[in-house]
Write a protein that holds these residues in place. Structure first.
Motif, short mmCIF file in Angstrom:
data_model
loop_
_atom_site.label_atom_id
_atom_site.label_comp_id
_atom_site.label_asym_id
_atom_site.label_seq_id
_atom_site.Cartn_x
_atom_site.Cartn_y
_atom_site.Cartn_z
N ASN A 11 -4.01 4.00 -2.40
CA ASN A 11 -5.25 3.32 -2.00
C ASN A 11 -5.62 2.15 -2.91
OD1 ASN A 11 -5.46 5.28 -0.02
ND2 ASN A 11 -6.73 6.59 -1.30
N GLY A 12 -4.61 1.51 -3.49
CA GLY A 12 -4.89 0.43 -4.43
C GLY A 12 -3.80 -0.62 -4.46
N PRO A 13 -3.76 -1.36 -5.54
CA PRO A 13 -2.86 -2.51 -5.64
C PRO A 13 -1.42 -2.12 -5.94
CG PRO A 13 -4.01 -2.21 -7.70
CD PRO A 13 -4.57 -1.18 -6.76
N LEU A 39 -1.33 -6.48 -8.40
CA LEU A 39 -1.36 -7.42 -7.28
C LEU A 39 -2.09 -6.81 -6.10
CD1 LEU A 39 2.31 -8.75 -7.43
CD2 LEU A 39 0.23 -9.86 -8.29
N CYS A 40 -3.00 -7.57 -5.54
CA CYS A 40 -3.79 -7.12 -4.39
C CYS A 40 -2.89 -6.89 -3.18
CB CYS A 40 -4.85 -8.17 -4.04
SG CYS A 40 -5.83 -7.76 -2.59
N ARG A 41 -3.11 -5.78 -2.51
CA ARG A 41 -2.44 -5.57 -1.23
C ARG A 41 -3.41 -5.23 -0.12
NH1 ARG A 41 0.55 0.12 -0.53
NH2 ARG A 41 -0.71 1.36 -1.94
N CYS A 42 -4.71 -5.25 -0.43
CA CYS A 42 -5.70 -5.02 0.62
C CYS A 42 -6.11 -6.34 1.27
CB CYS A 42 -6.93 -4.31 0.07
SG CYS A 42 -8.03 -5.34 -0.93
N GLY A 43 -5.83 -7.46 0.60
CA GLY A 43 -6.13 -8.77 1.14
C GLY A 43 -7.55 -9.24 0.92
N GLN A 44 -8.36 -8.49 0.20
CA GLN A 44 -9.78 -8.82 0.06
C GLN A 44 -10.20 -9.25 -1.33
OE1 GLN A 44 -11.74 -8.96 2.86
NE2 GLN A 44 -9.74 -8.63 3.80
N SER A 45 -9.28 -9.32 -2.28
CA SER A 45 -9.63 -9.71 -3.64
C SER A 45 -10.11 -11.16 -3.67
CB SER A 45 -8.40 -9.57 -4.56
OG SER A 45 -8.69 -10.10 -5.84
N ALA A 46 -11.12 -11.42 -4.50
CA ALA A 46 -11.58 -12.79 -4.71
C ALA A 46 -10.74 -13.47 -5.78
CB ALA A 46 -13.05 -12.78 -5.13
N PHE A 50 -4.20 -11.43 -7.59
CA PHE A 50 -4.46 -10.26 -8.41
C PHE A 50 -5.56 -9.39 -7.81
CE2 PHE A 50 -2.97 -13.69 -11.17
CZ PHE A 50 -1.80 -13.12 -11.63
N CYS A 51 -5.50 -8.13 -8.12
CA CYS A 51 -6.52 -7.17 -7.68
C CYS A 51 -7.79 -7.37 -8.51
CB CYS A 51 -5.97 -5.76 -7.89
SG CYS A 51 -7.17 -4.44 -7.64
N ASP A 52 -8.94 -7.32 -7.86
CA ASP A 52 -10.21 -7.39 -8.60
C ASP A 52 -11.05 -6.12 -8.38
OD1 ASP A 52 -11.23 -7.65 -6.04
OD2 ASP A 52 -12.29 -9.53 -6.43
N GLY A 53 -10.47 -5.11 -7.80
CA GLY A 53 -11.16 -3.84 -7.59
C GLY A 53 -11.87 -3.73 -6.26
N THR A 54 -11.85 -4.78 -5.45
CA THR A 54 -12.55 -4.75 -4.16
C THR A 54 -12.02 -3.66 -3.25
OG1 THR A 54 -13.06 -7.11 -4.31
CG2 THR A 54 -13.11 -6.14 -2.12
N HIS A 55 -10.77 -3.27 -3.41
CA HIS A 55 -10.18 -2.24 -2.52
C HIS A 55 -11.02 -0.95 -2.54
CE1 HIS A 55 -8.27 -1.56 -6.49
NE2 HIS A 55 -8.38 -0.29 -6.16
N THR A 56 -11.65 -0.64 -3.66
CA THR A 56 -12.46 0.58 -3.70
C THR A 56 -13.75 0.41 -2.89
OG1 THR A 56 -13.51 -0.10 -5.77
CG2 THR A 56 -11.57 1.29 -5.96
S1 FES Z 1 -5.83 -4.10 -3.81
FE1 FES Z 1 -7.03 -5.71 -3.05
S2 FES Z 1 -8.64 -5.87 -4.46
FE2 FES Z 1 -7.43 -4.27 -5.23
#
Ligand code: FES
Length: 67
Positions: A11-13, A39-46, A50-56
């Motif tokens: 459920n994360g990067p 690395l972001c894989r949800c596509g919603q990081s600002a 890189f992941c910024d925690g938005t996935h949670t």
């Molecule tokens: S995986 Fe996209 S913000 Fe963390």
């Protein structure tokens, strides 16, 4: 060169270890990279790539396993 490993976190990067560098399409290196890199894989990081925690916050779900 160290062995680079990419780990898909539940459920994360993607967690990248081993000293990999991330570049843009012109091979410009992104600043502030450490080890590991997330690395972001949800596509919603600002802060892509890189992941910024938005996935949670968005309830991103991904539980792939290597079977
Ligand atoms: S995986 Fe996209 S913000 Fe963390």
């Amino acid at each position: 060169m160290a062995d680079v490993t990419i780990r898909a976190l539940k459920n994360g990067p993607y967690e990248v270890t081993g000293g990999a560098k991330v570049t843009d399409q012109k091979r410009g290196e992104f600043k502030g990279q450490g080890d590991p890199i997330y690395l972001c894989r949800c596509g919603q990081s600002a802060n892509r790539p890189f992941c910024d925690g938005t996935h949670t916050k968005i309830g991103f779900k991904a539980e792939e396993t290597a079977s």
